[in-house]
Design a protein around this motif. Structure first.
Motif, PDB file in Angstrom:
ATOM      1  N   PRO A  17       0.819  -1.216   0.000  1.00  0.00           N
ATOM      2  CA  PRO A  17       0.000   0.000   0.000  1.00  0.00           C
ATOM      3  C   PRO A  17       0.848   1.259   0.000  1.00  0.00           C
ATOM      4  CG  PRO A  17       0.066  -0.944   2.192  1.00  0.00           C
ATOM      5  CD  PRO A  17       0.740  -1.935   1.292  1.00  0.00           C
ATOM      6  N   TYR A  21      -2.039   4.773   3.376  1.00  0.00           N
ATOM      7  CA  TYR A  21      -3.241   4.140   2.838  1.00  0.00           C
ATOM      8  C   TYR A  21      -3.508   2.810   3.552  1.00  0.00           C
ATOM      9  CZ  TYR A  21      -3.970   7.468  -0.950  1.00  0.00           C
ATOM     10  OH  TYR A  21      -4.258   8.603  -1.663  1.00  0.00           O
ATOM     11  N   TYR A  28      -9.064  -2.047  -1.737  1.00  0.00           N
ATOM     12  CA  TYR A  28      -8.679  -1.591  -3.074  1.00  0.00           C
ATOM     13  C   TYR A  28      -9.509  -2.335  -4.119  1.00  0.00           C
ATOM     14  CZ  TYR A  28      -4.633   0.212  -0.550  1.00  0.00           C
ATOM     15  OH  TYR A  28      -3.825   0.881   0.337  1.00  0.00           O
ATOM     16  N   TRP A  34      -2.636  -3.275  -5.331  1.00  0.00           N
ATOM     17  CA  TRP A  34      -2.791  -2.160  -4.394  1.00  0.00           C
ATOM     18  C   TRP A  34      -3.168  -0.874  -5.131  1.00  0.00           C
ATOM     19  CZ3 TRP A  34      -2.617  -3.602   0.646  1.00  0.00           C
ATOM     20  CH2 TRP A  34      -1.968  -4.815   0.942  1.00  0.00           C
ATOM     21  N   LYS A  35      -4.113  -1.001  -6.046  1.00  0.00           N
ATOM     22  CA  LYS A  35      -4.537   0.157  -6.834  1.00  0.00           C
ATOM     23  C   LYS A  35      -6.032   0.421  -6.656  1.00  0.00           C
ATOM     24  CE  LYS A  35      -1.116   0.361 -10.538  1.00  0.00           C
ATOM     25  NZ  LYS A  35      -0.934   0.477 -12.002  1.00  0.00           N
ATOM     26  N   TYR A  36      -6.403   1.658  -6.891  1.00  0.00           N
ATOM     27  CA  TYR A  36      -7.783   2.127  -6.823  1.00  0.00           C
ATOM     28  C   TYR A  36      -8.396   1.910  -5.437  1.00  0.00           C
ATOM     29  CZ  TYR A  36      -6.919   2.065 -11.795  1.00  0.00           C
ATOM     30  OH  TYR A  36      -6.354   2.261 -13.032  1.00  0.00           O
ATOM     31  N   PRO A  37      -7.853   2.611  -4.423  1.00  0.00           N
ATOM     32  CA  PRO A  37      -8.419   2.510  -3.072  1.00  0.00           C
ATOM     33  C   PRO A  37      -9.858   3.020  -3.049  1.00  0.00           C
ATOM     34  CG  PRO A  37      -6.869   4.339  -3.214  1.00  0.00           C
ATOM     35  CD  PRO A  37      -6.726   3.561  -4.484  1.00  0.00           C
ATOM     36  N   HIS A  43     -12.069   8.621  -2.011  1.00  0.00           N
ATOM     37  CA  HIS A  43     -11.219   7.734  -2.795  1.00  0.00           C
ATOM     38  C   HIS A  43     -12.027   6.889  -3.780  1.00  0.00           C
ATOM     39  CE1 HIS A  43      -8.450   8.722   0.535  1.00  0.00           C
ATOM     40  NE2 HIS A  43      -7.534   8.605  -0.402  1.00  0.00           N
ATOM     41  N   ALA A  47     -11.338   6.803  -7.642  1.00  0.00           N
ATOM     42  CA  ALA A  47     -11.082   5.525  -8.313  1.00  0.00           C
ATOM     43  C   ALA A  47     -11.939   5.400  -9.566  1.00  0.00           C
ATOM     44  CB  ALA A  47     -11.368   4.368  -7.354  1.00  0.00           C
TER      45      ALA A  47
END
Length: 214
Positions: A17, A21, A28, A34-37, A43, A47
């Motif tokens: 992360p 985050y 996510y 570990w993308k688009y929280p 967020h 995203a």
């Protein structure tokens, strides 16, 4: 209908992360990378905006895209965030739009305008600055409590209790739910002592999930 499949590891995926985050990968939309929280309304909305970009979607198979879309949409629905779409595209300043918190810039290095831009978005920030200073009254300005009025609307920001109280329509219908500012709150903060305003906004952005927006 495309079957949703959890994304696999990507060449540009993160190993963990980003600093500050969530450490839970399920927070996510793309947990493997570990993308688009999607752990907050702010967020989740960001995203959706990022993943709608063709270049970002192209990194995933149709099945993986369906998985990420599902996770983002579930988060938006859970937070009650309305996404306004016109002709297949999200309106730039619709509903709860805001600027993105720069990933390459420490909050402690951001000035008042940069901090307000995150909470307001470009159009609302311009509207906030356009409000006649004579219509803004700061009645209380202490280390932790700020109150007053903007036009006919009340404002109370309690940095000790982590609470913001306001009563305009935009705030009640959109901004409070998304933990963002309306133009009236922006205009109020602009009239505060600059050092206090910076401290307040930095604290708010760091601890936003723990604040009450009422």
């Amino acid at each position: 209908m495309v079957r949703a499949v959890k994304p696999g590891r990507k060449r540009d995926g993160r190993l963990g992360p980003p600093q500050g985050y969530p450490k839970d990968p399920e927070k996510y939309a793309d947990p493997a990378n570990w993308k688009y929280p999607v752990h907050t309304p702010f967020h989740a909305r960001a995203a959706r905006r990022y993943f709608n970009k063709p270049g970002n979607r192209a990194k995933y198979t149709p099945e993986e895209q369906a998985y990420i879309d599902k996770k983002i949409n579930e988060a938006l629905e859970r937070f009650g965030v309305a996404v306004k779409v016109r002709d297949g595209a999200i309106e730039e300043e619709a509903g709860i739009i805001q600027a993105d918190l720069p990933m390459d810039k420490d909050i402690d290095r951001m000035n008042v305008d940069e901090l307000l831009l995150v909470l307001l978005g470009r159009n609302r920030l311009a509207s906030a600055k356009g409000i006649d200073p004579g219509l803004v009254s700061v009645d209380k300005d202490t280390a932790t409590l700020f109150s007053g009025t903007v036009k006919a609307y009340g404002v109370r920001i309690d940095a000790k209790e982590n609470r913001i109280e306001h009563d305009c329509v935009d705030w009640r219908s959109n901004r409070a739910k998304a933990r963002l500012f309306c133009k009236h709150l922006g205009a109020f903060v602009v009239r505060l002592d600059p050092a206090k305003a910076v401290g307040l906004l930095r604290k708010l952005l760091r601890e936003r999930d723990g604040w009450n927006f009422e």
